[in-house]
Design an enzyme around this catalytic site. Structure first.
Site, PDB file in Angstrom:
ATOM      1  N   GLU A   1      64.426  71.018  78.949  1.00  0.00           N
ATOM      2  CA  GLU A   1      65.247  71.641  79.972  1.00  0.00           C
ATOM      3  C   GLU A   1      64.782  73.092  80.113  1.00  0.00           C
ATOM      4  O   GLU A   1      64.915  73.876  79.176  1.00  0.00           O
ATOM      5  CB  GLU A   1      66.715  71.571  79.581  1.00  0.00           C
ATOM      6  CG  GLU A   1      67.661  71.995  80.678  1.00  0.00           C
ATOM      7  CD  GLU A   1      69.116  71.882  80.241  1.00  0.00           C
ATOM      8  OE1 GLU A   1      69.923  72.681  80.733  1.00  0.00           O
ATOM      9  OE2 GLU A   1      69.428  71.014  79.405  1.00  0.00           O
TER      10      GLU A   1
ATOM     11  N   GLU B   1      76.955  80.495  81.278  1.00  0.00           N
ATOM     12  CA  GLU B   1      76.274  80.811  80.028  1.00  0.00           C
ATOM     13  C   GLU B   1      77.070  81.782  79.157  1.00  0.00           C
ATOM     14  O   GLU B   1      77.741  82.686  79.650  1.00  0.00           O
ATOM     15  CB  GLU B   1      74.897  81.428  80.305  1.00  0.00           C
ATOM     16  CG  GLU B   1      74.098  80.749  81.398  1.00  0.00           C
ATOM     17  CD  GLU B   1      73.757  79.294  81.113  1.00  0.00           C
ATOM     18  OE1 GLU B   1      74.051  78.804  80.011  1.00  0.00           O
ATOM     19  OE2 GLU B   1      73.201  78.647  82.006  1.00  0.00           O
TER      20      GLU B   1
END
Length: 262
Positions: free
Chosen positions: A50, A61
């Site tokens: 990824e 995040e």
């Protein structure tokens, strides 16, 4: 290109193990380190990689990947250079499937058709829109289908049955289930609720299911492997790269990934 992702998960299943999908931010820790890190991860046994496209407002995040994204942007990484990195990886002969994870705005700014076409030409296998709900993913889904790219949805513990059904109907490659209520980051425990989410997903699709957000140890990989097909590991790996010497990044990445399969 979704076939390459399918083959990777099938191979892991045949070998009776949990597929490992490490996450790294393109251009972190150094602008030119991505190729060597991916080569090292591939050789260490990554099933799917990824690759994160750095963005100035990475709302999904936690601090670790936020920091890596900021550093990559300071290093001069752009959406185009992300695609160039993938092309470099493929020119180096690395065949590990690549899921490109990014936020919708940079894709939209480039133009979805242009972005997906360039991604296909570079060697991307699938796209993950980190902030794109399934109900709003029609234009990207169409662009991905036109360019034979998998569209990998993110499903959360709070996703409704309707959302899960729609996401699974649109998806290809695999389904990405988020194991926490919150942002990315290392956790000491994996929520027991995620097994229920995976069970719901499986009732709507035969695609492989991977679990991510918070996984950092071999024991946690073993736990999610009891009910899921794969484990995505991001913050712990990114943090190890951030804290190490840039020159040692490939070896740090390989050593970390090997530790997960012990």
């Amino acid at each position: 290109m979704a076939d390459r992702i399918t083959h990777a998960f099938n191979s892991a299943e045949t070998e009776h193990r949990t597929a490992l999908a490490p996450f790294v931010t393109i251009g972190h820790p150094a602008r030119d380190s991505t190729l060597s890190i991916i080569k090292s991860l591939s050789e260490a046994g990554a099933d799917v990689i990824e690759l994160g496209m750095p963005f100035s407002d990475p709302l999904a995040e936690g601090p670790v990947i936020q920091k890596s994204s900021h550093r990559a942007l300071i290093n001069g990484i752009t959406p185009q250079s992300c695609l160039d990195n993938v092309a470099d990886i493929r020119r180096a002969g690395i065949e590990t499937p690549i899921a490109l994870m990014g936020y919708y705005n940079p894709m939209l700014q480039m133009g979805l058709d242009t972005f997906c076409n360039k991604a296909k030409q570079a060697g991307v296998d699938g796209i993950i829109g980190a902030d794109l709900p399934a109900a709003e993913s029609g234009p990207l889904l169409e662009a991905c289908a036109e360019n034979e790219l998998a569209l990998v949805p993110l499903l959360a513990l709070t996703s409704t049955e309707e959302t899960i059904r729609l996401a699974c109907r649109q998806a290809s490659g695999f389904i990405y289930c988020i194991s926490v209520l919150g942002v990315t980051g290392v956790r000491t425990d994996i929520s027991a609720q995620v097994e229920g989410l995976v069970r719901k997903v499986r009732s709507h699709t035969d695609l492989p299911v991977a679990v991510g957000f918070g996984i950092s140890t071999a024991e946690q990989v073993r736990q999610v492997g009891a009910y899921a097909d794969g484990a995505v590991v991001g913050s712990a790996l990114v943090n190890a790269l951030h804290n190490g010497n840039d020159a040692d990044a490939p070896e740090i990445a390989a050593r970390f990934l090997r530790s997960l399969s012990e």
